[in-house]
Enzyme design. Structure first.
Site, PDB file in Angstrom:
ATOM      1  N   HIS A 183      15.484  18.486  51.896  1.00 14.01           N
ATOM      2  CA  HIS A 183      13.949  18.360  51.288  1.00 14.01           C
ATOM      3  C   HIS A 183      13.424  19.818  50.823  1.00 14.01           C
ATOM      4  O   HIS A 183      12.369  19.749  50.234  1.00 14.01           O
ATOM      5  CB  HIS A 183      13.169  17.813  52.078  1.00 14.01           C
ATOM      6  CG  HIS A 183      12.727  18.641  52.953  1.00 14.01           C
ATOM      7  ND1 HIS A 183      13.398  18.867  54.064  1.00 14.01           N
ATOM      8  CD2 HIS A 183      11.510  19.408  53.434  1.00 14.01           C
ATOM      9  CE1 HIS A 183      12.662  19.796  55.089  1.00 14.01           C
ATOM     10  NE2 HIS A 183      11.521  20.028  54.433  1.00 14.01           N
TER      11      HIS A 183
HETATM   12  C1  UD1 Z   1       6.319  19.759  54.354  1.00 16.94           C
HETATM   13  C2  UD1 Z   1       6.487  21.360  54.810  1.00 16.94           C
HETATM   14  C3  UD1 Z   1       7.893  21.570  55.280  1.00 16.94           C
HETATM   15  C4  UD1 Z   1       8.222  20.537  56.303  1.00 16.94           C
HETATM   16  C5  UD1 Z   1       8.409  19.119  55.479  1.00 16.94           C
HETATM   17  C6  UD1 Z   1       8.793  18.240  56.458  1.00 16.94           C
HETATM   18  C7  UD1 Z   1       4.564  22.634  53.584  1.00 16.94           C
HETATM   19  C8  UD1 Z   1       4.553  23.894  52.768  1.00 16.94           C
HETATM   20  N1  UD1 Z   1       5.825  22.169  53.765  1.00 16.94           N
HETATM   21  O1  UD1 Z   1       7.206  19.776  53.017  1.00 16.94           O
HETATM   22  O2  UD1 Z   1       7.687  22.928  55.890  1.00 16.94           O
HETATM   23  O3  UD1 Z   1       9.673  21.056  56.345  1.00 16.94           O
HETATM   24  O4  UD1 Z   1       6.959  18.964  55.299  1.00 16.94           O
HETATM   25  O5  UD1 Z   1       8.826  16.883  55.791  1.00 16.94           O
HETATM   26  O6  UD1 Z   1       3.912  22.234  54.512  1.00 16.94           O
HETATM   27  N2  UD1 Z   1       5.078  12.503  50.123  1.00 16.94           N
HETATM   28  C9  UD1 Z   1       5.086  11.277  50.514  1.00 16.94           C
HETATM   29  N3  UD1 Z   1       4.588  10.986  51.634  1.00 16.94           N
HETATM   30  C10 UD1 Z   1       4.173  11.587  52.497  1.00 16.94           C
HETATM   31  C11 UD1 Z   1       4.230  12.868  52.426  1.00 16.94           C
HETATM   32  C12 UD1 Z   1       4.889  13.566  51.281  1.00 16.94           C
HETATM   33  O7  UD1 Z   1       5.339  10.426  49.471  1.00 16.94           O
HETATM   34  O8  UD1 Z   1       3.909  11.042  53.740  1.00 16.94           O
HETATM   35  C13 UD1 Z   1       5.322  13.308  49.133  1.00 16.94           C
HETATM   36  C14 UD1 Z   1       4.381  13.935  48.415  1.00 16.94           C
HETATM   37  O9  UD1 Z   1       3.717  13.612  47.398  1.00 16.94           O
HETATM   38  C15 UD1 Z   1       4.937  15.461  47.621  1.00 16.94           C
HETATM   39  C16 UD1 Z   1       6.109  15.464  48.343  1.00 16.94           C
HETATM   40  O10 UD1 Z   1       6.315  14.451  49.033  1.00 16.94           O
HETATM   41  O11 UD1 Z   1       5.333  15.054  46.429  1.00 16.94           O
HETATM   42  C17 UD1 Z   1       6.112  16.812  49.334  1.00 16.94           C
HETATM   43  O12 UD1 Z   1       5.203  16.599  50.165  1.00 16.94           O
HETATM   44  P1  UD1 Z   1       4.471  18.010  51.021  1.00 16.94           P
HETATM   45  O13 UD1 Z   1       3.829  17.784  52.285  1.00 16.94           O
HETATM   46  O14 UD1 Z   1       3.838  18.681  50.073  1.00 16.94           O
HETATM   47  O15 UD1 Z   1       5.789  19.013  51.135  1.00 16.94           O
HETATM   48  P2  UD1 Z   1       7.335  18.426  51.886  1.00 16.94           P
HETATM   49  O16 UD1 Z   1       8.282  19.059  50.976  1.00 16.94           O
HETATM   50  O17 UD1 Z   1       7.215  17.207  52.670  1.00 16.94           O
END
Ligand code: UD1
Length: 389
Positions: free
Chosen positions: A205
């Site tokens: 991811h």
């Molecule tokens: C975040 C953390 C990362 C961790 C990871 C574990 C930061 C900078 N990054 O990255 O360190 O390893 O979580 O998962 O804080 N999304 C969903 N549903 C959710 C959560 C996210 O669909 O419940 C989607 C969001 O819309 C977004 C993408 O996933 O487009 C990324 O989510 P985000 O929390 O921004 O960062 P991660 O890549 O999950």
């Protein structure tokens, strides 16, 4: 002593759960949990609360997704209101996600002592958002609770005062130790028609791997080649799912024989698959540690790791993003089981050491509360957990 702990994203839940449990065991400690809502799906968040036997969060901020600036700013604004009402004696933040950075900044500015769990880890790669979060959080925190020797060395090198630093071990391993037996009783392998020691488990991811179409294509090609030899189970993170769908690569993977694509799994189901895997292929931080504890070979598709104990002592190895190398190393991964060990203090008791430290010191507020125009203060979002604060 009133302790407020922050969770926000998936890797936070298993780090805070054992600390909260330990705090509840102590008569003189009062523990409350704030969930920023950085992760909000049932599969990225709620299932972890249930499986880790955590109570619903006392406060839910519901910030959701956004750019780094938007997400961090929304958490800060909402969390400031919460802290002004809660006025804890100490604030606990864990790991390196945006919620960690945002809440530690707010806490420090309100003069509330901040304890950072998993302090001192460094990838020395400032293109990783998590590295910036780690550096800033450590720089402003009052108590630095370290999980492995490199954390102590890094903080010393950065000139941090030694009396702030405590080597406590790894709270994520506390959760693993308390849940592994329950995980082993599940039917996860049967459900996916897998056999112990004869499949590859994948998670991917990191923006550096999945946001670039060329790199994502190489990952897909690598997984296809790995699946030619062994079944591959790939629970797909929402960020990766979006990129795979928008590039058409999801269909390529889905049509590959022996490729099992799933939604993100619960903590216990994932632990079960990890424990029995021939090898785990990942770019996660925490999974490098969990596989090291379990003695399962782990190939980490990254140029660096902020958790060097997993490569020097444990079963982890860094792998370049190169399909031929990945297939080759998967076939030899069993060698990583030999001579691996569990790093010091990864023994299931880190949380109790942390609470001992919190109990043993008198925490003074470090600054006056700045005045806040309460009338203009925003109220936190509605609480979907169904109860009021
Ligand atoms: C975040 C953390 C990362 C961790 C990871 C574990 C930061 C900078 N990054 O990255 O360190 O390893 O979580 O998962 O804080 N999304 C969903 N549903 C959710 C959560 C996210 O669909 O419940 C989607 C969001 O819309 C977004 C993408 O996933 O487009 C990324 O989510 P985000 O929390 O921004 O960062 P991660 O890549 O999950």
């Amino acid at each position: 002593m009133r302790v407020l702990s922050v969770v926000g994203a998936r890797p936070n839940f298993m780090k805070v759960a054992p600390i909260h449990r330990e705090l509840q065991r102590r008569e003189d400690m009062h523990s409350r949990i704030v969930h920023t809502g950085q992760h909000y799906d049932e599969k990225m968040s709620d299932v972890f609360f249930r499986q880790l036997a955590m109570p619903e969060p006392d406060v839910y901020l519901g910030v959701g997704s956004g750019s780094h600036a938007e997400q961090t700013a929304r958490i800060m604004c909402a969390f400031e209101n919460v802290l002004l009402q809660e006025t804890p004696d100490i604030l606990i933040v864990v790991g390196d996600v945006n919620s960690t950075l945002a809440c530690s900044l707010v806490g420090v500015k309100l003069g509330i002592p901040v304890a950072h769990v998993e302090a001192g880890l460094r990838s020395f790669d400032r293109s990783m958002p998590e590295e910036i979060n780690r550096l800033v959080t450590d720089c402003i925190s009052d108590v630095l609770l370290v999980s492995e020797q490199s954390g102590i060395d890094n903080l010393h090198r950065e000139g941090v005062s030694p009396e702030k630093i405590y080597f406590v071990g790894n709270t994520m391993i506390d959760s693993l130790v308390s849940c592994i037996e329950a995980a082993r009783e599940l039917s996860t392998l049967k459900d996916y028609d897998l056999h112990p020691g004869s499949y590859v488990l994948v998670t991917m991811h990191r923006p550096s791997n999945v946001d670039d179409i060329g790199k994502l294509g190489t990952i897909v090609e690598s997984l296809k080649r790995v699946a030619a030899n062994l079944p591959v189970v790939f629970p797909v993170h929402p960020r990766t799912a979006k990129r795979l769908h928008s590039t058409g690569l999801y269909a390529t993977l889905a049509s590959t024989p022996r490729m099992i694509l799933t939604e993100p799994l619960g903590y216990l189901e994932f632990l079960h698959l990890m424990d029995q895997a021939a090898v785990v292929l990942t770019d996660s931080g925490g999974i490098q540690e969990e596989t090291t504890y379990l003695g399962v070979p782990c190939l980490t598709i990254r140029e660096n790791t902020e958790r060097p104990a997993t490569t020097s002592i444990g079963t982890n190895r860094l792998v370049p993003l190169d399909a031929r190398r990945i297939v080759d190393l998967v076939s030899k991964a069993d060698e990583l089981r030999q001579q691996s060990a569990i790093p010091p203090l990864w023994d299931g008791h880190a949380s109790s050491r942390i609470v001992d430290i919190l109990e043993s010191r008198r925490w003074e507020k470090t600054a006056e509360h700045p005045s806040l125009d309460q009338e203009n203060a925003q109220q936190p979002s509605a609480n979907p957990w169904g109860h009021s604060r």
